[in-house]
Design an enzyme around this catalytic site. Structure first.
Site, PDB file in Angstrom:
ATOM      1  N   SER A   1      -2.041  -6.986  19.172  1.00  0.00           N
ATOM      2  CA  SER A   1      -3.237  -7.151  18.355  1.00  0.00           C
ATOM      3  C   SER A   1      -2.906  -7.114  16.857  1.00  0.00           C
ATOM      4  O   SER A   1      -2.128  -7.940  16.397  1.00  0.00           O
ATOM      5  CB  SER A   1      -4.249  -6.088  18.755  1.00  0.00           C
ATOM      6  OG  SER A   1      -5.514  -6.525  18.416  1.00  0.00           O
TER       7      SER A   1
ATOM      8  N   HIS B   1      -8.408  -6.821  26.472  1.00  0.00           N
ATOM      9  CA  HIS B   1      -7.542  -6.710  25.304  1.00  0.00           C
ATOM     10  C   HIS B   1      -6.744  -5.403  25.370  1.00  0.00           C
ATOM     11  O   HIS B   1      -7.294  -4.318  25.199  1.00  0.00           O
ATOM     12  CB  HIS B   1      -8.459  -6.705  24.071  1.00  0.00           C
ATOM     13  CG  HIS B   1      -7.745  -6.692  22.765  1.00  0.00           C
ATOM     14  ND1 HIS B   1      -6.953  -7.733  22.350  1.00  0.00           N
ATOM     15  CD2 HIS B   1      -7.720  -5.761  21.771  1.00  0.00           C
ATOM     16  CE1 HIS B   1      -6.476  -7.451  21.145  1.00  0.00           C
ATOM     17  NE2 HIS B   1      -6.921  -6.268  20.777  1.00  0.00           N
TER      18      HIS B   1
ATOM     19  N   LYS C   1      -0.057  -9.438  15.033  1.00  0.00           N
ATOM     20  CA  LYS C   1      -0.111 -10.288  13.829  1.00  0.00           C
ATOM     21  C   LYS C   1       1.069  -9.915  12.936  1.00  0.00           C
ATOM     22  O   LYS C   1       1.770 -10.771  12.385  1.00  0.00           O
ATOM     23  CB  LYS C   1      -1.434 -10.064  13.073  1.00  0.00           C
ATOM     24  CG  LYS C   1      -2.704 -10.239  13.919  1.00  0.00           C
ATOM     25  CD  LYS C   1      -3.966  -9.944  13.095  1.00  0.00           C
ATOM     26  CE  LYS C   1      -5.143  -9.384  13.884  1.00  0.00           C
ATOM     27  NZ  LYS C   1      -5.826 -10.240  14.814  1.00  0.00           N
TER      28      LYS C   1
END
Ligand code: GTR
Length: 380
Positions: free
Chosen positions: A215, A358, A219
């Site tokens: 997550s 997620h 990035k």
């Protein structure tokens, strides 16, 4: 957060024109390794630096590694735990970040290494993390070293307090710049300092090194690996907007939403693209391309539409053309997103989408490890 306003309807995704990886800013067609490495790769890296993630200052005066003993080793029978304080000094000020390292007890090494960038608040004390999310036990069983640092020990994940780490102590001049370092730049910097540590100890085989993050740390993983070519494999897991996903699709989280919810993550210049993704001089498939000729794997989850799994896959499909067009490798993703069943694990580039929500899970790691092993088999 304006999650309820997010578009989840594929038919409402705008028609998009993406910037071309293979045409330079001056209009030169890029078809050779030399032109890619000397012209286009550097241009793209600089565009991401200026417009999206900000600087990663590389200068400092000293770096010092010291071991402390604060935690209990959860695997004393099979692993050695090293808690390493990395102290970096610049202009008379210093900052200490913590790196927790596990080494297999059996075997002499040098050991390949998996580094996880961690940010989960429940582990904010910088201590050890649980099975699944950071599968230390399984990685050790397979003969790997593994390490993790917590973002909080470098730059707090907080819009008010993000500067209370290396930004205030080491690089205060970054705070006033429109393309200055922010949280993701600081975390990427920390991954570099961890790599500095691995490189000075021959127990690590840094030719076989993987950087992983989930997550917001996914990035960061992409940005860190784009900048630091010492990583041989990158695993951004469910990295979504500002990570693997194509920004121009505006599916799930958008640039405006992320910049509003997390104004401390990206450089200030990125806010110019709130609602204006089509004006970005880059899109995320170009960040994927920057990892080549090293190996890159994206992972998505079906229950994580906020991260735009399809946008992540398209960015892998397009970005990985670098391997075939420039590096003459047989890499391709012929399946449409809707046709994907099992993980696509091939040399240089891979992708999976799993069921569920997620999260970073053992199921993700199993594929990461299989993928890394394919890459590392080529290295003697
Ligand atoms: C969300 C954010 C995502 C992603 C996620 C996470 O709230 O909107 O971009 O980074 O947090 O890091 O878990």
């Amino acid at each position: 957060m304006a999650q309820h306003n997010a578009n989840y309807d594929e038919s409402k995704v705008p028609d998009i024109t993406l910037p071309d990886i293979f045409v330079s800013l001056r209009g030169k067609l890029i078809s050779t390794q030399q032109d890619w490495e000397e012209i286009r790769r550097l241009e793209i890296l600089d565009l991401f630096r200026e417009h999206v993630y900000g600087n990663i200052p590389s200068d400092f005066d000293h770096i010092l590694y010291s071991e402390v003993q604060e935690s209990q080793n959860p695997y004393p029978e099979k692993a050695i735990l090293k808690e390493v304080n990395i102290t970096v000094s610049r202009n008379g000020k210093s900052h200490t970040m913590r790196l927790n390292v596990f080494l297999p007890k059996s075997g002499k090494g040098p050991f390949p290494i998996f580094l996880l960038i961690n940010y989960q608040p429940k582990y904010a004390d910088g201590k050890l993390v649980e099975e699944g999310y950071w599968p230390v036990s399984e990685l050790i069983d397979r003969g790997y070293a593994t390490a993790s640092f917590h973002g909080e020990t470098v730059a707090p994940d907080d819009a008010e307090r993000f500067s209370e780490g290396i930004l205030n102590t080491l690089y205060p001049e970054e705070l006033d710049k429109a393309d200055g370092m922010r949280t993701f730049g600081a975390w990427a910097w920390a991954a570099m300092r961890a790599m500095d540590y691995f490189q000075q100890d021959p127990i690590f085989d840094t030719r076989k090194s993987a950087l992983a993050g989930h997550s917001r740390a996914g990035k960061t993983t992409l940005w860190a690996a784009a900048n630091d070519t010492r990583w041989s494999v990158a695993f951004p897991n469910e990295s979504g907007c500002g990570g693997a996903a194509i920004s121009r699709r505006k599916y799930g989280e958008t640039v405006a939403v992320i910049n509003t919810s997390f104004p401390h993550w990206f450089t200030d210049n990125f806010t110019a693209y709130n609602g204006q993704e089509e004006d970005l001089p880059v899109d995320q498939h170009m960040l994927a391309a920057l990892i080549a000729p090293r190996a890159l794997y994206f992972a998505s989850a079906r229950g994580d539409q906020w991260s735009d799994p399809k946008g992540e896959y398209i960015s892998m499909q397009l970005g990985s053309r670098i391997y075939s067009e420039i590096y003459n490798q047989e890499v391709n993703f012929p399946l449409a997103f809707e046709e994907i069943g099992s993980p696509i694990i091939q040399p240089f580039a891979g992708y999976h989408i799993r069921e569920g929500k997620h999260n970073l899970t053992w199921e993700d790691w199993e594929h990461f490890i299989d993928f890394a092993e394919i890459q590392w088999k080529q290295i003697r």
